[in-house]
Design a protein around this motif. Structure first.
Motif, PDB file in Angstrom:
ATOM      1  N   ALA A 188      16.387   8.789  -6.009  1.00 32.74           N
ATOM      2  CA  ALA A 188      15.051   8.376  -6.450  1.00 32.74           C
ATOM      3  C   ALA A 188      13.958   9.132  -5.708  1.00 32.74           C
ATOM      4  CB  ALA A 188      14.869   6.877  -6.246  1.00 32.74           C
ATOM      5  N   SER A 192      10.433   6.787  -8.724  1.00 31.34           N
ATOM      6  CA  SER A 192      10.941   5.420  -8.592  1.00 31.34           C
ATOM      7  C   SER A 192      11.381   4.871  -9.936  1.00 31.34           C
ATOM      8  CB  SER A 192       9.841   4.517  -8.024  1.00 31.34           C
ATOM      9  OG  SER A 192       8.746   4.427  -8.931  1.00 31.34           O
ATOM     10  N   ILE A 218      12.485   7.657  -1.059  1.00 31.97           N
ATOM     11  CA  ILE A 218      12.319   6.983  -2.347  1.00 31.97           C
ATOM     12  C   ILE A 218      10.867   7.128  -2.748  1.00 31.97           C
ATOM     13  CG2 ILE A 218      12.397   4.794  -3.583  1.00 31.97           C
ATOM     14  CD1 ILE A 218      14.594   3.882  -1.712  1.00 31.97           C
ATOM     15  N   PRO A 221       7.827   3.527  -3.661  1.00 32.66           N
ATOM     16  CA  PRO A 221       8.566   2.264  -3.536  1.00 32.66           C
ATOM     17  C   PRO A 221       7.775   1.052  -4.022  1.00 32.66           C
ATOM     18  CG  PRO A 221       7.892   3.099  -1.378  1.00 32.66           C
ATOM     19  CD  PRO A 221       7.649   4.198  -2.357  1.00 32.66           C
ATOM     20  N   ILE A 224       8.911   0.033  -7.384  1.00 35.23           N
ATOM     21  CA  ILE A 224      10.190  -0.685  -7.404  1.00 35.23           C
ATOM     22  C   ILE A 224       9.957  -2.145  -7.040  1.00 35.23           C
ATOM     23  CG2 ILE A 224      12.499  -0.813  -6.397  1.00 35.23           C
ATOM     24  CD1 ILE A 224      12.273   2.223  -5.894  1.00 35.23           C
TER      25      ILE A 224
END
Length: 452
Positions: A188, A192, A218, A221, A224
Motif C-alpha cells: 500500500a 491506501s 502505507i 493511512p 484507511i
C-alpha cells in the motif's frame, strides 16, 4: 457577509497549450464569505459500494453528485443494483440503493474515468460477484498504479489479463474461480485505496478476509482509518492489529443502512485557504464535530500558518486571517498537498512538505506538477521522491496547467486570488469531485470585490 452555497506516473503528462483557459478571479481586499461545499467523494463512494453489498435497501442523504460518483453509480447499475435519486428542497440529493438479488456476472464493461475509487474499489466487488468484467478509463487513468489490488485478487483465485502494460488499465478479470485463502499481503505504499478496496468487500468474500500491509510505508493511512470507521459504523466486525498494519473481517451479512454524508473537507481546503491568501474570512457550513476525513487537518494546518480558526455552535468553521501567513513544515498532507503547496507559495517564509511521495501516482505526478507550475509564478520548488521544499519569491502572472487533475486546478485558483493575471487550464476538471467549484469560487471572490 455574503454567502455561497451548493449541495503515479514518474513522467509528467503535460497537456497542450491549446486548452480552455479560465481567468482566475483576483481580489485586492479580503474575501468575507460563508460557503457550503458539496459532500465527501471518499465517503459517498464507500457508502455506495457497501450499499450494493447489503441485504436490504440503503438510503444515502446528501450524496455527492460529481463525475467520480456518477461513474460509481453507473458501475453499480451494471451489476444490477437499483438506484433511485431524489432531489431535496435544500438542493442535496438522496439516493436509495436496492441491492440486486444476485450481482450480475457479465461479461460487463466498466468505465473508471479518472476515479481512483472506481478503478480500485469496483474490481473487488466484481470478484464477490464472480463476474467477468473489462475495466478501462481516461488516458491519465492508464498511468495510475493498480497492480497491488489486482495481485491480491489473483491470490484469491481471480484470473486477470492485461490489454496493455501489466498491472495497469485496461484489463479484464474473470472471478469465477474466487476462493477462500489465508492471509493476503498487499503493498500500500502508492495508495491506501488498495487496502480500503479489499476491506470494503471483506465481509462478502468466502471465508471473510485477513489482510496485511507489506513491509514499507502505507500511503494516506487516514483514509484507511476512514474505511475502518465506516465499516464499524455500519455494523461490520473488523479487527485491527495494534501496529495498524493488519485487518481481519469475518464473513457475515451487512444490513441496509441510512446515513448522511459529511461535506468534503478536502474540497473545503481551497476556500479556507482563501481567507489567508486574501487576508479575509471564510466559513464552511456543516463542519463535523469529529471526522475521519483527512481534510479535518485543515484546522491544525491553518492555525499553524497564522490563522484564527473557530468552530461555532452553528456548525460553521470560520477561518480568519490575522495578517500573518507563515511557512510550515508538515508531514503526510496527503491529498491536501496541492492546496497547501499553493498557500505556502504565498507565505512569508519557506515550507517543507514531507511524506507525500505517493502523490506521484495520483491523477498526475503531483510533485512534479507542483514543482513546474509553482515555478512559473516565481516560487522556487524542489521536489524529491517524497517531499516538496517551497521557497517563496517575487510573484507574477502565469498560465497554469491542471493536468486533468482537480486539485491542481483548485490550487491554481488559489494562486489567482492573490496574483493578478493567473489563468488556469481546464478548470472544468474540478467536476471530478466538485462540479460547482467555478461558481462557488466566483461567488466567494465577489464578496471581496463588493467590499472593495
Amino acid at each position: 457577509m455574503s454567502t455561497a452555497s451548493a449541495s503515479g506516473n514518474s513522467q509528467l503528462d503535460r497537456p497542450n497549450d491549446e486548452g480552455d483557459w479560465w481567468p482566475a478571479p483576483h481580489v485586492a481586499t479580503g474575501v468575507d464569505a460563508i460557503v457550503s461545499v458539496p459532500a465527501s467523494k471518499s465517503l459517498t463512494n464507500r457508502y455506495l459500494i457497501l450499499a450494493a453489498l447489503a441485504s436490504s435497501p440503503s438510503t444515502i442523504h446528501n450524496t455527492l453528485i460529481s463525475r467520480d460518483t456518477e461513474l460509481m453509480l453507473a458501475a453499480l447499475a451494471s451489476f444490477g443494483t437499483g438506484i433511485e435519486r431524489t432531489e431535496q428542497p435544500d438542493g442535496s440529493t438522496t439516493v436509495v440503493i436496492t441491492p440486486a438479488a444476485a450481482l450480475e456476472r457479465g461479461p460487463l464493461e466498466i468505465n473508471c474515468g479518472l476515479a481512483g475509487t472506481v478503478m480500485r474499489f469496483v474490481p473487488p466487488l466484481a470478484a464477490v460477484a464472480g463476474a467477468t468484467v473489462s475495466f478501462d478509463g481516461d488516458p491519465h487513468a492508464r498511468l495510475r498504479p493498480m497492480a497491488p489490488v489486482l495481485d491480491a485478487l489473483q491470490a484469491l483465485g481471480v484470473a486477470i489479463s492485461f490489454t496493455g502494460e501489466q498491472g495497469m488499465l485496461p484489463f479484464t478479470m474473470d472471478a469465477s474461480g474466487l476462493k477462500p485463502v489465508g492471509p493476503v499481503v498487499i503493498d500500500a505504499s502508492s495508495s491506501s485505496q488498495f487496502i480500503s478496496a479489499l476491506l470494503l468487500v471483506g465481509h462478502a468474500l468466502p471465508g471473510g478476509l485477513e489482510l496485511r500491509a507489506a513491509d514499507g510505508p502505507i500511503a494516506s493511512p487516514d483514509h484507511i482509518m476512514m474505511t475502518v470507521q465506516t465499516l464499524r459504523e455500519l455494523g461490520v466486525q473488523i479487527t485491527v492489529d495494534d501496529d495498524q498494519r493488519g485487518w481481519r473481517i469475518q464473513p457475515g451479512e451487512l444490513r441496509g443502512f441510512t446515513v448522511t454524508v459529511e461535506p468534503d473537507l478536502s474540497n473545503a481546503g481551497p476556500f479556507l485557504a482563501a481567507a489567508l491568501a486574501s487576508k479575509g474570512s471564510v466559513g464552511i457550513r456543516f463542519w463535523p464535530a469529529t471526522t475521519t476525513q483527512v481534510g479535518g487537518k485543515w484546522v491544525q494546518i491553518l492555525t499553524a500558518m497564522g490563522a484564527e480558526v473557530h468552530h461555532g455552535a452553528d456548525g460553521v468553521l470560520r477561518v480568519r486571517s490575522t495578517g500573518e501567513l507563515r511557512g510550515i513544515d508538515y508531514a503526510d498532507a496527503s491529498e491536501l498537498a496541492p492546496t497547501l503547496a499553493a498557500l505556502c507559495a504565498l507565505a512569508d517564509s519557506p515550507s517543507t512538505l514531507t511524506g507525500i511521495g505517493h502523490l506521484r501516482g495520483h491523477e498526475t505526478d503531483r510533485l512534479a506538477a507542483l514543482e513546474t507550475e509553482l515555478g512559473k509564478v516565481g516560487v522556487k520548488v524542489t521536489a524529491t521522491e517524497d517531499s516538496l521544499q517551497i521557497t517563496p519569491g517575487p510573484l507574477h502572472a502565469a498560465d497554469l496547467h491542471s493536468y486533468a487533475d482537480h486539485r491542481m486546478a483548485t490550487a491554481g485558483a488559489l494562486l489567482g486570488l492573490a496574483i493578478d493575471g493567473i489563468r488556469v487550464e481546464n478548470i472544468a476538471t474540478t467536476a471530478k469531485t466538485m462540479p460547482q467549484f467555478p461558481q462557488l469560487w466566483a461567488d466567494m471572490a465577489a464578496t471581496a470585490q463588493a467590499a472593495g
